[in-house]
Design a protein around this motif. Structure first.
Motif, PDB file in Angstrom:
ATOM      1  N   MET A  36       0.852  -1.178   0.000  1.00  0.00           N
ATOM      2  CA  MET A  36       0.000   0.000   0.000  1.00  0.00           C
ATOM      3  C   MET A  36       0.893   1.235   0.000  1.00  0.00           C
ATOM      4  O   MET A  36       1.874   1.320   0.715  1.00  0.00           O
ATOM      5  N   GLY A  37       0.529   2.223  -0.787  1.00  0.00           N
ATOM      6  CA  GLY A  37       1.296   3.455  -0.873  1.00  0.00           C
ATOM      7  C   GLY A  37       0.837   4.481   0.138  1.00  0.00           C
ATOM      8  O   GLY A  37      -0.057   4.240   0.941  1.00  0.00           O
ATOM      9  N   ARG A  38       1.444   5.619   0.078  1.00  0.00           N
ATOM     10  CA  ARG A  38       1.093   6.720   0.976  1.00  0.00           C
ATOM     11  C   ARG A  38      -0.128   7.458   0.447  1.00  0.00           C
ATOM     12  O   ARG A  38      -0.253   7.699  -0.749  1.00  0.00           O
ATOM     13  N   ARG A  39      -1.029   7.852   1.340  1.00  0.00           N
ATOM     14  CA  ARG A  39      -2.239   8.583   0.955  1.00  0.00           C
ATOM     15  C   ARG A  39      -2.062  10.072   1.176  1.00  0.00           C
ATOM     16  O   ARG A  39      -1.549  10.497   2.202  1.00  0.00           O
ATOM     17  N   HIS A  40      -2.534  10.826   0.181  1.00  0.00           N
ATOM     18  CA  HIS A  40      -2.528  12.289   0.250  1.00  0.00           C
ATOM     19  C   HIS A  40      -3.960  12.754   0.023  1.00  0.00           C
ATOM     20  O   HIS A  40      -4.669  12.197  -0.814  1.00  0.00           O
ATOM     21  N   HIS A  41      -4.370  13.777   0.769  1.00  0.00           N
ATOM     22  CA  HIS A  41      -5.729  14.307   0.660  1.00  0.00           C
ATOM     23  C   HIS A  41      -5.667  15.771   0.239  1.00  0.00           C
ATOM     24  O   HIS A  41      -4.827  16.523   0.723  1.00  0.00           O
ATOM     25  N   PHE A  42      -6.606  16.162  -0.644  1.00  0.00           N
ATOM     26  CA  PHE A  42      -6.676  17.532  -1.152  1.00  0.00           C
ATOM     27  C   PHE A  42      -8.121  17.997  -1.124  1.00  0.00           C
ATOM     28  O   PHE A  42      -9.047  17.188  -1.214  1.00  0.00           O
ATOM     29  N   HIS A  43      -8.300  19.331  -1.031  1.00  0.00           N
ATOM     30  CA  HIS A  43      -9.656  19.868  -0.910  1.00  0.00           C
ATOM     31  C   HIS A  43      -9.723  21.281  -1.494  1.00  0.00           C
ATOM     32  O   HIS A  43      -8.765  22.037  -1.434  1.00  0.00           O
ATOM     33  N   VAL A  44     -10.905  21.609  -2.039  1.00  0.00           N
ATOM     34  CA  VAL A  44     -11.191  22.970  -2.478  1.00  0.00           C
ATOM     35  C   VAL A  44     -12.708  23.178  -2.404  1.00  0.00           C
ATOM     36  O   VAL A  44     -13.482  22.230  -2.578  1.00  0.00           O
ATOM     37  N   GLU A  45     -13.103  24.405  -2.102  1.00  0.00           N
ATOM     38  CA  GLU A  45     -14.513  24.798  -2.154  1.00  0.00           C
ATOM     39  C   GLU A  45     -14.715  25.577  -3.451  1.00  0.00           C
ATOM     40  O   GLU A  45     -13.922  26.477  -3.757  1.00  0.00           O
ATOM     41  N   TYR A  46     -15.750  25.232  -4.206  1.00  0.00           N
ATOM     42  CA  TYR A  46     -16.017  25.939  -5.458  1.00  0.00           C
ATOM     43  C   TYR A  46     -17.521  26.088  -5.623  1.00  0.00           C
ATOM     44  O   TYR A  46     -18.249  25.099  -5.563  1.00  0.00           O
ATOM     45  N   VAL A  47     -17.989  27.293  -5.839  1.00  0.00           N
ATOM     46  CA  VAL A  47     -19.400  27.682  -5.987  1.00  0.00           C
ATOM     47  C   VAL A  47     -20.308  26.941  -4.997  1.00  0.00           C
ATOM     48  O   VAL A  47     -21.351  26.415  -5.350  1.00  0.00           O
ATOM     49  N   GLY A  48     -19.876  26.937  -3.733  1.00  0.00           N
ATOM     50  CA  GLY A  48     -20.680  26.347  -2.678  1.00  0.00           C
ATOM     51  C   GLY A  48     -20.618  24.838  -2.584  1.00  0.00           C
ATOM     52  O   GLY A  48     -21.401  24.230  -1.843  1.00  0.00           O
ATOM     53  N   HIS A  49     -19.707  24.217  -3.297  1.00  0.00           N
ATOM     54  CA  HIS A  49     -19.581  22.755  -3.258  1.00  0.00           C
ATOM     55  C   HIS A  49     -18.180  22.361  -2.823  1.00  0.00           C
ATOM     56  O   HIS A  49     -17.196  23.024  -3.150  1.00  0.00           O
ATOM     57  N   SER A  50     -18.112  21.272  -2.082  1.00  0.00           N
ATOM     58  CA  SER A  50     -16.864  20.738  -1.570  1.00  0.00           C
ATOM     59  C   SER A  50     -16.333  19.690  -2.547  1.00  0.00           C
ATOM     60  O   SER A  50     -17.048  18.752  -2.900  1.00  0.00           O
ATOM     61  N   VAL A  51     -15.092  19.857  -2.997  1.00  0.00           N
ATOM     62  CA  VAL A  51     -14.460  18.877  -3.878  1.00  0.00           C
ATOM     63  C   VAL A  51     -13.204  18.382  -3.180  1.00  0.00           C
ATOM     64  O   VAL A  51     -12.326  19.181  -2.832  1.00  0.00           O
ATOM     65  N   SER A  52     -13.131  17.078  -2.946  1.00  0.00           N
ATOM     66  CA  SER A  52     -11.994  16.472  -2.268  1.00  0.00           C
ATOM     67  C   SER A  52     -11.414  15.366  -3.129  1.00  0.00           C
ATOM     68  O   SER A  52     -12.140  14.711  -3.880  1.00  0.00           O
ATOM     69  N   ALA A  53     -10.126  15.154  -3.002  1.00  0.00           N
ATOM     70  CA  ALA A  53      -9.463  14.072  -3.723  1.00  0.00           C
ATOM     71  C   ALA A  53      -8.521  13.353  -2.769  1.00  0.00           C
ATOM     72  O   ALA A  53      -7.831  13.984  -1.975  1.00  0.00           O
TER      73      ALA A  53
END
Length: 92
Positions: free
Chosen positions: A1-18
């Protein structure tokens, strides 16, 4: 298993995460407003783009472009006709 990275941004009132799981095979999971809406894979340092929609009326197509690269990956929210948004690292 590799290392996990988390990312986030708010755009036009919606939460987008990766979530990006780095390794020989890179796994990407994209959530919009907390719901899994897309995923993709790539190998080594090759970029991958995951296409998703924001739940607006009508739905807004957007993409999350992930560049694994050595070290910490980069994630960018791409919106047609608008400026790209760098997704900030997040702790989950």
């Amino acid at each position: 298993m590799g290392r996990r990275h988390h990312f986030h941004v708010e755009y036009v009132g919606h939460s987008v995460s990766a979530t990006v799981e780095a390794g020989h095979t890179v796994l990407v999971e994209v959530l919009v407003d907390g719901k899994e809406t897309g995923h993709g894979t790539t190998h080594d340092d090759h970029p991958v783009t995951v296409h998703v929609e924001l739940p607006t009326d009508p739905p807004t197509p957007v993409s999350v472009r992930v560049t694994p690269a050595p070290g910490v990956p980069r994630c960018i929210l791409e919106v047609p006709g608008a400026e790209d948004h760098v997704m900030s690292p997040a702790r989950f």
